[in-house]
Design a protein around this motif. Structure first.
Motif, PDB file in Angstrom:
ATOM      1  N   VAL A 178       0.854  -1.179   0.000  1.00  0.00           N
ATOM      2  CA  VAL A 178       0.000   0.000   0.000  1.00  0.00           C
ATOM      3  C   VAL A 178       0.892   1.232   0.000  1.00  0.00           C
ATOM      4  O   VAL A 178       1.926   1.267   0.683  1.00  0.00           O
ATOM      5  CB  VAL A 178      -0.923   0.017   1.239  1.00  0.00           C
ATOM      6  N   ILE A 179       0.506   2.243  -0.768  1.00  0.00           N
ATOM      7  CA  ILE A 179       1.255   3.501  -0.831  1.00  0.00           C
ATOM      8  C   ILE A 179       0.390   4.616  -0.273  1.00  0.00           C
ATOM      9  O   ILE A 179      -0.779   4.750  -0.641  1.00  0.00           O
ATOM     10  CB  ILE A 179       1.665   3.830  -2.285  1.00  0.00           C
ATOM     11  N   VAL A 180       0.963   5.415   0.638  1.00  0.00           N
ATOM     12  CA  VAL A 180       0.225   6.519   1.255  1.00  0.00           C
ATOM     13  C   VAL A 180       1.016   7.807   1.069  1.00  0.00           C
ATOM     14  O   VAL A 180       2.125   7.945   1.588  1.00  0.00           O
ATOM     15  CB  VAL A 180      -0.009   6.283   2.766  1.00  0.00           C
ATOM     16  N   ASP A 181       0.449   8.737   0.307  1.00  0.00           N
ATOM     17  CA  ASP A 181       1.123  10.015   0.047  1.00  0.00           C
ATOM     18  C   ASP A 181       0.095  11.013  -0.459  1.00  0.00           C
ATOM     19  O   ASP A 181      -0.779  10.656  -1.256  1.00  0.00           O
ATOM     20  CB  ASP A 181       2.237   9.835  -0.992  1.00  0.00           C
ATOM     21  N   ASP A 182       0.191  12.261  -0.004  1.00  0.00           N
ATOM     22  CA  ASP A 182      -0.775  13.272  -0.431  1.00  0.00           C
ATOM     23  C   ASP A 182      -0.414  13.883  -1.788  1.00  0.00           C
ATOM     24  O   ASP A 182      -1.126  14.739  -2.304  1.00  0.00           O
ATOM     25  CB  ASP A 182      -0.928  14.377   0.622  1.00  0.00           C
ATOM     26  N   GLU A 183       0.683  13.411  -2.376  1.00  0.00           N
ATOM     27  CA  GLU A 183       1.055  13.844  -3.730  1.00  0.00           C
ATOM     28  C   GLU A 183       0.673  12.742  -4.713  1.00  0.00           C
ATOM     29  O   GLU A 183       1.231  11.649  -4.686  1.00  0.00           O
ATOM     30  CB  GLU A 183       2.548  14.130  -3.819  1.00  0.00           C
ATOM     31  N   ASP A 184      -0.272  13.045  -5.595  1.00  0.00           N
ATOM     32  CA  ASP A 184      -0.726  12.046  -6.569  1.00  0.00           C
ATOM     33  C   ASP A 184       0.407  11.526  -7.440  1.00  0.00           C
ATOM     34  O   ASP A 184       0.439  10.342  -7.803  1.00  0.00           O
ATOM     35  CB  ASP A 184      -1.810  12.650  -7.479  1.00  0.00           C
ATOM     36  N   THR A 185       1.334  12.419  -7.780  1.00  0.00           N
ATOM     37  CA  THR A 185       2.436  12.012  -8.665  1.00  0.00           C
ATOM     38  C   THR A 185       3.311  10.940  -8.020  1.00  0.00           C
ATOM     39  O   THR A 185       3.817  10.048  -8.713  1.00  0.00           O
ATOM     40  CB  THR A 185       3.312  13.218  -9.040  1.00  0.00           C
ATOM     41  N   ILE A 186       3.476  11.028  -6.695  1.00  0.00           N
ATOM     42  CA  ILE A 186       4.271  10.023  -5.981  1.00  0.00           C
ATOM     43  C   ILE A 186       3.548   8.684  -5.997  1.00  0.00           C
ATOM     44  O   ILE A 186       4.135   7.639  -6.306  1.00  0.00           O
ATOM     45  CB  ILE A 186       4.537  10.455  -4.532  1.00  0.00           C
ATOM     46  N   CYS A 187       2.269   8.706  -5.657  1.00  0.00           N
ATOM     47  CA  CYS A 187       1.478   7.468  -5.649  1.00  0.00           C
ATOM     48  C   CYS A 187       1.468   6.800  -7.024  1.00  0.00           C
ATOM     49  O   CYS A 187       1.699   5.591  -7.148  1.00  0.00           O
ATOM     50  CB  CYS A 187       0.039   7.760  -5.201  1.00  0.00           C
ATOM     51  N   LEU A 188       1.196   7.600  -8.052  1.00  0.00           N
ATOM     52  CA  LEU A 188       1.128   7.057  -9.404  1.00  0.00           C
ATOM     53  C   LEU A 188       2.488   6.559  -9.879  1.00  0.00           C
ATOM     54  O   LEU A 188       2.600   5.501 -10.502  1.00  0.00           O
ATOM     55  CB  LEU A 188       0.580   8.116 -10.366  1.00  0.00           C
ATOM     56  N   GLY A 189       3.520   7.350  -9.581  1.00  0.00           N
ATOM     57  CA  GLY A 189       4.865   6.990 -10.023  1.00  0.00           C
ATOM     58  C   GLY A 189       5.368   5.707  -9.385  1.00  0.00           C
ATOM     59  O   GLY A 189       5.884   4.820 -10.074  1.00  0.00           O
ATOM     60  N   LEU A 190       5.192   5.591  -8.065  1.00  0.00           N
ATOM     61  CA  LEU A 190       5.629   4.380  -7.377  1.00  0.00           C
ATOM     62  C   LEU A 190       4.829   3.157  -7.825  1.00  0.00           C
ATOM     63  O   LEU A 190       5.369   2.065  -7.985  1.00  0.00           O
ATOM     64  CB  LEU A 190       5.509   4.556  -5.862  1.00  0.00           C
ATOM     65  N   THR A 191       3.527   3.363  -7.995  1.00  0.00           N
ATOM     66  CA  THR A 191       2.671   2.263  -8.456  1.00  0.00           C
ATOM     67  C   THR A 191       3.140   1.741  -9.811  1.00  0.00           C
ATOM     68  O   THR A 191       3.258   0.525 -10.028  1.00  0.00           O
ATOM     69  CB  THR A 191       1.209   2.720  -8.560  1.00  0.00           C
ATOM     70  N   LYS A 192       3.445   2.657 -10.706  1.00  0.00           N
ATOM     71  CA  LYS A 192       3.900   2.273 -12.049  1.00  0.00           C
ATOM     72  C   LYS A 192       5.237   1.534 -11.976  1.00  0.00           C
ATOM     73  O   LYS A 192       5.422   0.498 -12.629  1.00  0.00           O
ATOM     74  CB  LYS A 192       4.034   3.517 -12.924  1.00  0.00           C
TER      75      LYS A 192
END
Length: 233
Positions: A4-18
């Motif tokens: 699970v990724i928790v971050d208030d920056e969408d770019t971080i969440c999307l980038g790590l997920t990718k």
């Protein structure tokens, strides 16, 4: 491995997920959340192995989230991300048994190194402690060295910390600190020709300039003056 990724920056969440998804099927991103409070309320702990969370978030920060989740599922592994290179975060993370912490921007090689070692928690914990201790000494080299306080900051017995540091680095804590201080002294000499020897001594943590001069000569092989003259020729 369910992550699970928790971050208030969408770019971080999307980038790590990718990044994680493109690496292979061994990393499965179950969900992402925009802050700690939402994660705490919605996360299905029985489906999760690892949480990767930012520290600075609204409503509930990453360390408080780690604290709460560890109470509910002690075996859960937690990785903290921070945009701030502050050792207090690392010290607090130790108290909450966080697996490791990463500085933003995220180094993907470091991320995978951490993920690949959750299967070796004891060894990884030892290395994490040594890295944090080195960072503390690198940052606070000018402060008086008090072993008990250093050990307390990483929640270890002073004797065990000394033994562990020697085992992992082949250096004593004192020798490492001397190395850091003298390297800083060399840097000061290189950047400022006008500083007196006693001023340099004080700047790098030695109140006794005579002792500093003897130590410098013993370790470097020349006096402060000789080193200055050589460095600026």
């Amino acid at each position: 491995m369910n992550i699970v990724i928790v971050d208030d920056e969408d770019t971080i969440c999307l980038g790590l997920t990718k990044i994680l998804k493109n690496t292979g099927p061994q990393y499965n991103v179950v969900a992402t959340y925009e802050n700690g409070l939402v994660a705490l309320e919605q996360m299905k702990l029985d489906e999760i192995d690892v949480v990767i969370s930012d520290i600075q978030m609204p409503y509930l920060d990453g360390l408080e989230l780690a604290k709460e989740l560890k109470l509910r599922k002690p075996e859960l592994q937690f990785i903290i991300m921070s945009g701030f290179n502050e050792f207090e975060y690392a010290r607090t993370a130790m108290r909450y048994h966080v697996l490791d912490y990463l500085l933003k921007p995220i180094d993907t090689d470091e991320l995978f190194r951490i993920l690949d070692h959750i299967q070796q928690p004891e060894t990884d914990d030892d290395k994490k402690v040594i890295r944090i201790v080195k960072q503390i000494l690198d940052e606070e080299y000018a402060e008086p060295f008090i072993l008990s306080e250093l050990a307390e900051s990483v929640h270890l017995n002073p004797t065990y910390l000394s033994k562990l540091f020697k085992q992992e680095t082949d250096m004593t804590l004192t020798d490492y600190l001397i190395q850091v201080r003298l390297n800083k002294a060399k840097e000061v000499i290189h950047n400022d020709m006008g500083m007196k020897s006693y001023e340099i001594a004080s700047l790098v943590g030695y109140k006794d300039s005579v002792y500093f001069n003897k130590l410098f000569k013993k370790q470097v092989g020349m006096t402060v003056k000789e080193y200055r003259d050589k460095d600026h020729n």
